[in-house]
Motif scaffolding. Structure first.
Motif, PDB file in Angstrom:
ATOM      1  N   LEU A  93       1.437  -1.187   0.448  1.00  0.00           N
ATOM      2  CA  LEU A  93      -0.180   0.320   0.146  1.00  0.00           C
ATOM      3  C   LEU A  93       0.849   1.321  -0.367  1.00  0.00           C
ATOM      4  CD1 LEU A  93      -2.928   1.514   0.460  1.00  0.00           C
ATOM      5  CD2 LEU A  93      -2.573   1.297   2.445  1.00  0.00           C
ATOM      6  N   ILE A  94       0.448   2.366  -0.853  1.00  0.00           N
ATOM      7  CA  ILE A  94       1.742   3.295  -1.043  1.00  0.00           C
ATOM      8  C   ILE A  94       0.266   4.922  -0.801  1.00  0.00           C
ATOM      9  CG2 ILE A  94       3.168   4.243  -2.721  1.00  0.00           C
ATOM     10  CD1 ILE A  94       3.574   2.051  -2.292  1.00  0.00           C
ATOM     11  N   THR A  95       1.040   5.178   0.329  1.00  0.00           N
ATOM     12  CA  THR A  95       0.372   6.467   0.799  1.00  0.00           C
ATOM     13  C   THR A  95       0.917   7.749   1.358  1.00  0.00           C
ATOM     14  OG1 THR A  95      -1.521   7.251   1.258  1.00  0.00           O
ATOM     15  CG2 THR A  95      -0.253   5.170   3.047  1.00  0.00           C
ATOM     16  N   HIS A  96       0.293   9.016   1.390  1.00  0.00           N
ATOM     17  CA  HIS A  96       1.326   9.696   2.405  1.00  0.00           C
ATOM     18  C   HIS A  96       0.039  10.146   3.211  1.00  0.00           C
ATOM     19  CE1 HIS A  96      -2.481  11.642  -0.420  1.00  0.00           C
ATOM     20  NE2 HIS A  96      -2.144  12.427   0.877  1.00  0.00           N
ATOM     21  N   ASP A  97      -0.394   8.695   3.502  1.00  0.00           N
ATOM     22  CA  ASP A  97      -1.343   9.574   4.211  1.00  0.00           C
ATOM     23  C   ASP A  97      -1.290   8.252   5.309  1.00  0.00           C
ATOM     24  OD1 ASP A  97      -3.508   9.719   6.504  1.00  0.00           O
ATOM     25  OD2 ASP A  97      -5.535  10.048   4.687  1.00  0.00           O
ATOM     26  N   LEU A  98      -1.113   8.799   7.070  1.00  0.00           N
ATOM     27  CA  LEU A  98      -0.288   8.102   7.936  1.00  0.00           C
ATOM     28  C   LEU A  98      -2.027   7.416   8.200  1.00  0.00           C
ATOM     29  CD1 LEU A  98       2.790   9.408   9.775  1.00  0.00           C
ATOM     30  CD2 LEU A  98       2.108   6.786   9.072  1.00  0.00           C
ATOM     31  N   GLY A  99      -2.817   8.374   8.808  1.00  0.00           N
ATOM     32  CA  GLY A  99      -3.738   7.699   9.102  1.00  0.00           C
ATOM     33  C   GLY A  99      -4.684   6.359   7.943  1.00  0.00           C
ATOM     34  N   VAL A 100      -4.236   6.514   6.563  1.00  0.00           N
ATOM     35  CA  VAL A 100      -5.004   5.123   6.468  1.00  0.00           C
ATOM     36  C   VAL A 100      -4.290   3.897   6.855  1.00  0.00           C
ATOM     37  CG1 VAL A 100      -4.744   4.154   3.930  1.00  0.00           C
ATOM     38  CG2 VAL A 100      -6.027   6.385   4.131  1.00  0.00           C
ATOM     39  N   ILE A 101      -2.684   4.503   6.539  1.00  0.00           N
ATOM     40  CA  ILE A 101      -1.593   3.083   7.797  1.00  0.00           C
ATOM     41  C   ILE A 101      -1.766   2.525   8.308  1.00  0.00           C
ATOM     42  CG2 ILE A 101       0.741   3.014   8.225  1.00  0.00           C
ATOM     43  CD1 ILE A 101       0.514   2.871   4.843  1.00  0.00           C
ATOM     44  N   ALA A 102      -2.345   3.482   9.820  1.00  0.00           N
ATOM     45  CA  ALA A 102      -2.519   3.028  10.546  1.00  0.00           C
ATOM     46  C   ALA A 102      -3.592   2.200  10.497  1.00  0.00           C
ATOM     47  CB  ALA A 102      -3.308   4.456  11.787  1.00  0.00           C
ATOM     48  N   GLU A 103      -4.881   2.619  10.037  1.00  0.00           N
ATOM     49  CA  GLU A 103      -6.301   2.018   9.354  1.00  0.00           C
ATOM     50  C   GLU A 103      -5.920  -0.155   8.916  1.00  0.00           C
ATOM     51  OE1 GLU A 103      -9.600   3.446   8.257  1.00  0.00           O
ATOM     52  OE2 GLU A 103      -9.222   5.122   9.290  1.00  0.00           O
ATOM     53  N   THR A 104      -4.903  -0.101   8.006  1.00  0.00           N
ATOM     54  CA  THR A 104      -4.816  -0.993   7.494  1.00  0.00           C
ATOM     55  C   THR A 104      -3.594  -1.738   7.199  1.00  0.00           C
ATOM     56  OG1 THR A 104      -3.756   0.356   4.986  1.00  0.00           O
ATOM     57  CG2 THR A 104      -5.933   0.031   5.138  1.00  0.00           C
ATOM     58  N   ALA A 105      -2.353  -1.131   7.799  1.00  0.00           N
ATOM     59  CA  ALA A 105      -1.040  -1.995   7.888  1.00  0.00           C
ATOM     60  C   ALA A 105      -0.707  -3.187   8.480  1.00  0.00           C
ATOM     61  CB  ALA A 105       0.108  -0.659   7.317  1.00  0.00           C
ATOM     62  N   ASP A 106       0.231  -3.614   8.295  1.00  0.00           N
ATOM     63  CA  ASP A 106       0.946  -4.732   8.948  1.00  0.00           C
ATOM     64  C   ASP A 106       2.100  -4.507   9.838  1.00  0.00           C
ATOM     65  OD1 ASP A 106      -1.796  -7.106   9.487  1.00  0.00           O
ATOM     66  OD2 ASP A 106      -1.014  -6.812   7.486  1.00  0.00           O
ATOM     67  N   GLU A 107       3.102  -3.702   8.484  1.00  0.00           N
ATOM     68  CA  GLU A 107       4.123  -3.704   9.228  1.00  0.00           C
ATOM     69  C   GLU A 107       3.884  -1.593   7.616  1.00  0.00           C
ATOM     70  OE1 GLU A 107       4.486  -7.364   9.300  1.00  0.00           O
ATOM     71  OE2 GLU A 107       4.390  -6.816   7.824  1.00  0.00           O
ATOM     72  N   VAL A 108       5.440  -1.116   8.336  1.00  0.00           N
ATOM     73  CA  VAL A 108       5.642   0.490   7.806  1.00  0.00           C
ATOM     74  C   VAL A 108       7.081   0.325   7.279  1.00  0.00           C
ATOM     75  CG1 VAL A 108       4.902   2.825   7.905  1.00  0.00           C
ATOM     76  CG2 VAL A 108       3.305   0.958   9.241  1.00  0.00           C
ATOM     77  N   ALA A 109       6.809   1.660   6.230  1.00  0.00           N
ATOM     78  CA  ALA A 109       8.318   1.165   5.884  1.00  0.00           C
ATOM     79  C   ALA A 109       8.079   3.175   5.362  1.00  0.00           C
ATOM     80  CB  ALA A 109       8.645   1.478   4.615  1.00  0.00           C
ATOM     81  N   VAL A 110       9.000   3.576   5.847  1.00  0.00           N
ATOM     82  CA  VAL A 110       8.403   5.341   5.884  1.00  0.00           C
ATOM     83  C   VAL A 110      10.250   5.992   5.049  1.00  0.00           C
ATOM     84  CG1 VAL A 110       9.196   7.948   7.338  1.00  0.00           C
ATOM     85  CG2 VAL A 110       7.862   6.124   8.517  1.00  0.00           C
ATOM     86  N   MET A 111       9.747   6.328   3.481  1.00  0.00           N
ATOM     87  CA  MET A 111      10.665   6.537   3.045  1.00  0.00           C
ATOM     88  C   MET A 111      11.190   8.082   2.382  1.00  0.00           C
ATOM     89  SD  MET A 111      10.177   4.143  -0.719  1.00  0.00           S
ATOM     90  CE  MET A 111      11.160   5.551  -1.279  1.00  0.00           C
ATOM     91  N   TYR A 112      12.113   8.955   2.176  1.00  0.00           N
ATOM     92  CA  TYR A 112      12.338   9.767   2.035  1.00  0.00           C
ATOM     93  C   TYR A 112      13.825   9.843   1.044  1.00  0.00           C
ATOM     94  CZ  TYR A 112      13.848  14.873   2.881  1.00  0.00           C
ATOM     95  OH  TYR A 112      14.185  16.211   3.106  1.00  0.00           O
ATOM     96  N   ALA A 113      13.394  10.793   0.063  1.00  0.00           N
ATOM     97  CA  ALA A 113      14.511  11.233  -1.180  1.00  0.00           C
ATOM     98  C   ALA A 113      14.771   9.908  -1.493  1.00  0.00           C
ATOM     99  CB  ALA A 113      15.692  11.527  -0.341  1.00  0.00           C
ATOM    100  N   GLY A 114      13.928   8.866  -1.824  1.00  0.00           N
ATOM    101  CA  GLY A 114      14.491   7.333  -2.515  1.00  0.00           C
ATOM    102  C   GLY A 114      14.671   6.999  -1.720  1.00  0.00           C
ATOM    103  N   ARG A 115      15.029   6.879  -0.513  1.00  0.00           N
ATOM    104  CA  ARG A 115      15.299   6.646   0.852  1.00  0.00           C
ATOM    105  C   ARG A 115      14.581   5.385   2.072  1.00  0.00           C
ATOM    106  NH1 ARG A 115      21.007   9.021   1.352  1.00  0.00           N
ATOM    107  NH2 ARG A 115      20.864   9.687  -0.933  1.00  0.00           N
ATOM    108  N   VAL A 116      14.714   4.137   2.664  1.00  0.00           N
ATOM    109  CA  VAL A 116      13.820   3.835   3.496  1.00  0.00           C
ATOM    110  C   VAL A 116      14.955   4.687   4.740  1.00  0.00           C
ATOM    111  CG1 VAL A 116      13.106   2.121   5.192  1.00  0.00           C
ATOM    112  CG2 VAL A 116      13.366   1.747   3.069  1.00  0.00           C
ATOM    113  N   ALA A 117      14.135   5.295   5.419  1.00  0.00           N
ATOM    114  CA  ALA A 117      14.803   5.625   6.913  1.00  0.00           C
ATOM    115  C   ALA A 117      14.222   5.187   7.628  1.00  0.00           C
ATOM    116  CB  ALA A 117      13.399   7.020   6.622  1.00  0.00           C
ATOM    117  N   GLU A 118      12.373   4.897   7.728  1.00  0.00           N
ATOM    118  CA  GLU A 118      12.342   3.571   8.700  1.00  0.00           C
ATOM    119  C   GLU A 118      11.467   2.503   8.490  1.00  0.00           C
ATOM    120  OE1 GLU A 118      10.604   4.543  13.496  1.00  0.00           O
ATOM    121  OE2 GLU A 118      10.602   6.064  12.424  1.00  0.00           O
ATOM    122  N   LEU A 119      11.801   1.349   9.168  1.00  0.00           N
ATOM    123  CA  LEU A 119      10.916   0.612   9.121  1.00  0.00           C
ATOM    124  C   LEU A 119      10.560  -0.447   9.871  1.00  0.00           C
ATOM    125  CD1 LEU A 119       9.702  -2.253   6.563  1.00  0.00           C
ATOM    126  CD2 LEU A 119      12.305  -2.618   5.871  1.00  0.00           C
TER     127      LEU A 119
END
Length: 337
Positions: free
Chosen positions: A209-235
């Motif tokens: 699931l690709i999104t800019h909305d953390l609210g959507v992430i909170a409702e649907t995801a099991d794991e989260v990858a936070v991306m910035y400038a083409g890289r993974v910042a937190e996973l």
């Protein structure tokens, strides 16, 4: 083994202005029946990562390195005809704008039937029956009538349901959803997310699931990858990233969300500055020009994505105790509101 593994993916595009480093060393994985949410601002590389999995960035000006493994088979190494057999059948995608993704000159029924007949040798009658069943499954009222409708005759929510039906009609193993609720109002957004969860539970589909909305992430995801400038910042796992975030960029995303229990006159706290140009990504940590906790090492050295606790990795030079102390203060019930 994970169903989908993205290993050290690099994607760049040659343009008149220079080389666009859209994806820079991304590694992610999605297990069967699980949802990985990828979040970040525009230009963070989320959509290019998804499009590369689908083989849709194979362009003359593109350079692609790394591996995208589906059940151990590298999709990046497949020739075009073999990849087309995988795309849609085993890996399907819901695009951001259903109105531009659906062909305006063809009826809904024909477009779903064409997706079926492109991968399976079935009769026109059988394909139409499958299309009708798919529209019924995604909750479109009067599905028989909608088969004869053109995309412009449907609402935004109905078009998105059609896209979901088209993506799932061949029962793919993994579904990539690129901003599936961006253009929808809050009520329809909730309906679409509920529908995706129900269909995933029924079919056992893995979801990216690709999104800019953390609210959507909170409702649907099991794991989260936070991306910035083409890289993974937190996973990490959803609870770990939202309740115990350790990257300054994740803190900024959480603090910029409105809180359900905040007073009306309480200001939001947006992240200062703007995302960097992917033609001229800042040296060292790419977030350092916007980071309120920047240290002397940050402009000089790119931080490695390292484990901070089991199943949770972070790319940040701040000492782990400092990250945890600050993260505990900024963690947001906001994302769950």
């Amino acid at each position: 083994m994970a169903l989908l593994e993205i290993r050290d993916l690099h994607v760049s595009f040659a343009t008149r202005d220079g080389i666009v480093h859209a994806v820079d060393g991304v590694s992610l994985s999605v297990d069967r029946g699980r949802t990985l949410g990828v979040v970040g601002e525009s230009g963070s590389g989320k959509s290019v990562t998804a499009l590369t999995v689908m083989g849709l960035t194979r362009l003359p000006n593109a350079t692609i390195e790394g591996h995208v493994l589906l059940d151990g088979v590298d999709l990046l190494a497949l020739p075009g005809d073999e990849l087309r057999r995988v795309r849609g059948k085993r890996v399907a995608m819901i695009f951001q704008d259903p109105l531009s993704s659906l062909h305006p000159l063809y009826k809904i029924g024909w477009q779903i039937e064409e997706a079926i007949r492109a991968h399976e040798r079935v009769s026109e009658k059988a394909a139409r029956a499958r299309a009708l069943e798919a529209l019924t499954e995604v909750g479109i009222p009067s599905p028989g009538d909608r088969l004869s409708s053109y995309p412009h005759e449907l609402s935004g929510g109905m078009r998105q349901r059609v896209m979901i039906a088209m993506a799932l009609v061949l029962d793919p193993e993994i579904l990539i959803a690129d901003e599936p609720t961006t253009a929808l109002d809050v009520t329809v957004q909730a309906q679409i997310l509920d529908l995706m969860r129900a269909l995933q539970a029924e079919h056992g589909t893995a979801v990216l699931l690709i999104t800019h909305d953390l609210g959507v992430i909170a409702e649907t995801a099991d794991e989260v990858a936070v991306m910035y400038a083409g890289r993974v910042a937190e996973l990490g796992a959803l609870v770990g990233v939202l309740d115990a975030p350790e990257h300054p960029y994740t803190w900024g995303l959480l603090q910029s969300l409105p809180s359900a229990d905040a007073s009306r006159d309480q200001p939001l706290h947006p992240i200062e500055g703007t995302p960097p140009s992917l033609i001229a990504v800042p040296s060292g940590c790419p977030f350092h020009p916007r980071c309120p906790y920047v240290m002397a090492v940050c402009p000089r050295e790119e931080p490695a994505l390292l484990p901070t606790r089991p199943g949770h990795t972070v790319a940040c030079h701040l000492p782990v105790p400092t990250r945890r102390r600050i993260g505990a203060a900024v963690r947001a019930p906001n994302a769950r509101a």
